[in-house]
Design a protein around this motif. Structure first.
Motif, PDB file in Angstrom:
ATOM      1  N   HIS A 121       1.862  -4.408  13.328  1.00 49.36           N
ATOM      2  CA  HIS A 121       0.965  -4.919  12.262  1.00 49.36           C
ATOM      3  C   HIS A 121       1.113  -6.149  11.740  1.00 49.36           C
ATOM      4  N   GLN A 145      -7.211   0.153  12.479  1.00 49.07           N
ATOM      5  CA  GLN A 145      -8.161  -0.883  12.141  1.00 49.07           C
ATOM      6  C   GLN A 145      -9.138  -0.694  11.071  1.00 49.07           C
ATOM      7  N   LEU A 151      -2.981  -0.269   4.502  1.00 42.20           N
ATOM      8  CA  LEU A 151      -2.007  -0.346   5.783  1.00 42.20           C
ATOM      9  C   LEU A 151      -0.671  -0.692   5.125  1.00 42.20           C
ATOM     10  N   ARG A 152      -0.506  -1.525   4.204  1.00 44.39           N
ATOM     11  CA  ARG A 152       0.765  -1.998   3.743  1.00 44.39           C
ATOM     12  C   ARG A 152       1.062  -0.656   2.702  1.00 44.39           C
ATOM     13  N   GLU A 165       0.123 -11.592   6.106  1.00 48.45           N
ATOM     14  CA  GLU A 165      -0.949 -12.523   5.805  1.00 48.45           C
ATOM     15  C   GLU A 165      -2.171 -11.998   5.010  1.00 48.45           C
ATOM     16  N   GLY A 166      -2.359 -10.688   5.174  1.00 49.27           N
ATOM     17  CA  GLY A 166      -3.499 -10.166   4.407  1.00 49.27           C
ATOM     18  C   GLY A 166      -3.641 -10.600   2.800  1.00 49.27           C
ATOM     19  N   SER A 221      -7.843  -0.968   5.386  1.00 52.50           N
ATOM     20  CA  SER A 221      -7.759  -2.277   4.789  1.00 52.50           C
ATOM     21  C   SER A 221      -6.351  -2.842   4.894  1.00 52.50           C
ATOM     22  N   ASP A 222      -6.179  -3.982   4.744  1.00 55.69           N
ATOM     23  CA  ASP A 222      -4.815  -4.574   4.933  1.00 55.69           C
ATOM     24  C   ASP A 222      -4.001  -3.957   3.880  1.00 55.69           C
ATOM     25  N   ARG A 227      -0.930  -8.765   9.937  1.00 53.28           N
ATOM     26  CA  ARG A 227      -2.113  -8.038   8.836  1.00 53.28           C
ATOM     27  C   ARG A 227      -1.220  -8.021   7.557  1.00 53.28           C
TER      28      ARG A 227
END
Length: 261
Positions: A132, A78, A85-86, A138-139, A81-82, A135
């Protein structure tokens, strides 16, 4: 040799301990501390990825693959950041799993260890992604950042290579690997992919079936599915079984009516 493998596993366990102890809290959101934490986190994951790809010991590689999948669904994610994470899923998890799958298939052996390692690679492709998915899909994506489309295309390429016709996998292989072994591995991949398709369609990320109005990701998805020989055969067999189940009750009912008359 045995001691080296033990040391490799022990080193990974130390990375796990370090990951559990790095501080992550309110201070993470204050600029410099965030950078320090994120850098440490990526270094830990990178070291695990190196072990998964480069170790000559199967048990070390398997342990590393399992640890990465676990770390990627840990609560500490968490604090990424998005976009970060990607990045880790699209630039580390999926390429790593694909590389390991291809390496194993290039020198395929019919052993429980190889089967387990291939399963762990498949899990690494799908588990963090689906965990995830909101996130990732849609992030906000900064200019030049990794998009969901980039990640999903890489997943489809990996699955297309895995779920091709067994004859292509067996060509030139010595010792010969049985169709049963290959089918068992491919069933794991096809089940994971089908689960992902259900999640993505239920989330509205892709269309549930191919149509003329499909967006780019949906269109690519269904084109890729059509190129996966093993998966198509599995889906057709499942559809045939379902049709048979529907016919049998009707025939039984018709038989009962005839007997009654």
């Amino acid at each position: 040799t045995g001691k080296s493998a033990v040391l490799g596993v022990a080193g990974l366990d130390l990375l796990g301990v370090l990951h559990a102890r790095i501080e992550a809290g309110p201070q993470v959101a204050e600029g410099a501390e965030e950078d320090a934490w994120t850098q440490t986190w990526f270094q830990i994951v990178g070291a695990m990825a190196d072990a998964a790809e480069k170790s000559v010991f199967s048990n070390v590689r398997r342990h590393a693959l399992e640890m990465i999948a676990t770390v990627l669904i840990d609560d500490r994610v968490q604090y990424l950041s998005d976009d970060q994470l990607r990045t880790v899923i699209g630039s580390t998890c999926i390429p790593l799993a694909s590389t390991c799958i291809n390496s194993l298939f290039n020198n395929l052996l019919e052993t429980n260890e190889v089967h387990e390692e291939l399963e762990l690679c498949i899990v690494l492709i799908f588990k963090p992604l689906l965990h995830h998915i909101l996130r990732i899909a849609e992030g906000n994506v900064p200019a030049g950042g990794v998009t969901f489309a980039d990640i999903w295309k890489a997943v489809l390429v990996a699955m297309r290579d895995l779920l091709r016709d067994e004859a292509a996998d067996l060509a030139g292989k010595a010792p010969v690997v049985s169709n049963e072994f290959l089918s068992s591995v491919k069933r794991v991949g096809s089940q994971q992919l089908c689960n992902a398709l259900v999640v993505l369609s239920a989330s509205g990320v892709i269309s549930a079936e191919t149509t003329a109005d499909d967006d780019e990701v949906s269109a690519l998805t269904w084109r890729s599915i059509n190129a996966m020989t093993f998966l198509k055969n599995q889906l057709e067999a499942a559809a045939t079984r379902e049709s048979s189940k529907e016919v049998e009750p009707r025939q039984s009912g018709e038989g009962a009516e005839t007997a009654g008359s």
